[in-house]
Motif scaffolding. Structure first.
Motif, mmCIF file in Angstrom:
data_model
loop_
_atom_site.group_PDB
_atom_site.id
_atom_site.type_symbol
_atom_site.label_atom_id
_atom_site.label_comp_id
_atom_site.label_asym_id
_atom_site.label_seq_id
_atom_site.Cartn_x
_atom_site.Cartn_y
_atom_site.Cartn_z
ATOM 1 N N ILE A 28 0.475 -1.261 -0.231
ATOM 2 C CA ILE A 28 0.367 0.085 -0.089
ATOM 3 C C ILE A 28 0.709 1.230 0.061
ATOM 4 C CG2 ILE A 28 -1.806 1.057 1.315
ATOM 5 C CD1 ILE A 28 -2.572 -0.498 2.476
ATOM 6 N N VAL A 29 0.337 2.137 -0.542
ATOM 7 C CA VAL A 29 1.616 3.685 -0.883
ATOM 8 C C VAL A 29 0.292 4.377 -0.786
ATOM 9 C CG1 VAL A 29 2.625 4.717 -2.413
ATOM 10 C CG2 VAL A 29 2.718 2.395 -3.175
ATOM 11 N N ARG A 30 1.046 5.308 0.394
ATOM 12 C CA ARG A 30 0.516 6.285 0.782
ATOM 13 C C ARG A 30 0.729 7.763 -0.489
ATOM 14 N NH1 ARG A 30 1.540 8.338 4.902
ATOM 15 N NH2 ARG A 30 3.156 7.373 5.378
ATOM 16 N N LEU A 31 -0.321 8.540 -0.511
ATOM 17 C CA LEU A 31 -0.073 10.150 -1.868
ATOM 18 C C LEU A 31 -0.689 11.335 -0.582
ATOM 19 C CD1 LEU A 31 -1.166 8.015 -5.230
ATOM 20 C CD2 LEU A 31 1.783 8.044 -4.403
ATOM 21 N N ASN A 32 0.562 11.723 -1.537
ATOM 22 C CA ASN A 32 -0.214 13.717 -1.346
ATOM 23 C C ASN A 32 -0.052 13.840 -2.530
ATOM 24 O OD1 ASN A 32 -1.222 16.187 -0.720
ATOM 25 N ND2 ASN A 32 0.337 16.226 0.804
ATOM 26 N N VAL A 33 -1.648 13.791 -3.314
ATOM 27 C CA VAL A 33 -1.742 14.485 -4.730
ATOM 28 C C VAL A 33 -2.472 15.717 -4.413
ATOM 29 C CG1 VAL A 33 -2.836 13.959 -7.106
ATOM 30 C CG2 VAL A 33 -2.120 12.244 -5.095
ATOM 31 N N GLY A 34 -1.229 17.432 -4.759
ATOM 32 C CA GLY A 34 -1.776 18.717 -4.660
ATOM 33 C C GLY A 34 -2.284 18.832 -3.595
ATOM 34 N N GLY A 35 -2.299 18.385 -2.137
ATOM 35 C CA GLY A 35 -2.373 17.753 -1.001
ATOM 36 C C GLY A 35 -3.465 17.583 -0.651
ATOM 37 N N GLU A 36 -3.728 16.545 -1.068
ATOM 38 C CA GLU A 36 -4.594 15.537 -0.602
ATOM 39 C C GLU A 36 -4.411 14.372 -0.777
ATOM 40 O OE1 GLU A 36 -8.152 15.643 -2.773
ATOM 41 O OE2 GLU A 36 -8.671 17.491 -3.068
ATOM 42 N N HIS A 37 -4.577 13.777 0.668
ATOM 43 C CA HIS A 37 -4.152 12.591 0.748
ATOM 44 C C HIS A 37 -5.306 11.005 0.300
ATOM 45 C CE1 HIS A 37 -1.597 14.290 3.539
ATOM 46 N NE2 HIS A 37 -0.660 13.835 3.724
ATOM 47 N N MET A 38 -4.365 10.209 -0.598
ATOM 48 C CA MET A 38 -4.721 9.590 -1.115
ATOM 49 C C MET A 38 -3.869 8.002 -0.877
ATOM 50 S SD MET A 38 -5.835 11.107 -4.672
ATOM 51 C CE MET A 38 -5.782 12.384 -4.915
ATOM 52 N N ALA A 39 -4.859 6.916 -1.012
ATOM 53 C CA ALA A 39 -3.589 5.055 -0.314
ATOM 54 C C ALA A 39 -4.337 4.382 -1.560
ATOM 55 C CB ALA A 39 -4.096 4.546 0.477
ATOM 56 N N THR A 40 -2.939 4.116 -2.391
ATOM 57 C CA THR A 40 -4.004 3.120 -3.696
ATOM 58 C C THR A 40 -2.313 1.578 -3.588
ATOM 59 O OG1 THR A 40 -3.964 2.943 -5.849
ATOM 60 C CG2 THR A 40 -2.436 3.589 -4.917
ATOM 61 N N ALA A 41 -2.711 0.743 -3.943
ATOM 62 C CA ALA A 41 -1.984 -0.847 -3.917
ATOM 63 C C ALA A 41 -0.318 -0.239 -4.908
ATOM 64 C CB ALA A 41 -2.503 -1.852 -4.725
#
Length: 216
Positions: A28-41
């Protein structure tokens, strides 16, 4: 002799260590996309290995150091709304929104997909697919209306059958009424005859006979 420059092997090792530090090596990878946090495989981000995203999250790749925020999430300087569409596309292998995107969002998706090297999404994410979706919806509505019209035709046909049945019943009722009128007239005639005092029944040895008196 140390020349002061870092060897390619050392750079690659450092890149892998950096990726492991931000959690890229996990599933699982945690992302910060343009200030919004997301998580995906991780497999989702690597679904297109030849794309920029695929190279960025390849532990054995040579992309280099990934940006991260203070929560150790990988930072992507991208539009979060458009990136959600891209993630859905990578997850399912197709445009989940069926291409029916608002024009502004469609433009954002095309721009981000072009940046991340998802050429097929640049084409599929345009207004043409949205138009196809609208056309499909119109076609589905037309089919539904045609089916509804056929049902109405069936109802009208059944109503016609009921009307014919009612006409038959009405005709039968008229015939019965006429017969009753005839019976009534006959009965009234019989009653009138029995009230005629010129006819009186007298017993006879062999039965009943009517004798008409002359009035004397």
């Amino acid at each position: 002799v140390n020349s002061g420059s870092e060897s390619p092997a050392s750079m690659s090792k450092r890149g892998r260590q950096e990726k492991e530090k931000v959690g890229v090596a996990t599933s699982i990878v945690r992302l910060n996309v343009g200030g919004e946090h997301m998580a995906t495989a991780l497999s989702t981000l690597r679904a297109r290995p030849e794309s920029l995203l695929g190279r960025m999250f390849d532990p054995d790749g040579r992309y280099g150091e990934l940006l991260r925020d203070d929560t150790d999430a990988v930072f992507l300087d991208a539009d979060p709304e458009a990136f959600r569409v891209i993630l859905n596309y990578l997850r399912r292998g197709r445009l989940v929104e069926h291409g029916c995107l608002p024009p502004i969002l469609a433009n954002k998706v095309r721009a981000e997909a072009d940046y991340f090297g998802l050429d097929e999404l640049v084409v599929d994410g345009g207004e043409d697919m949205c138009a196809d979706s609208v056309a499909g919806a119109v076609k589905a509505s037309a089919v539904a209306l045609e089916t509804l019209a056929e049902k109405f035709d069936d109802v009208i046909e059944k109503l016609g059958s009921v009307a014919n049945s009612l006409d038959s019943v009405a005709g039968s009722s008229t015939e019965v009424s006429g017969s009753l009128d005839e019976i009534k007239e006959t009965f009234e005639g019989l009653v009138a005859e029995t009230q005629d005092t010129s006819y009186w029944p007298v017993r006879h040895v062999k039965g009943i006979r009517c004798i008409k008196f002359d009035g004397n």
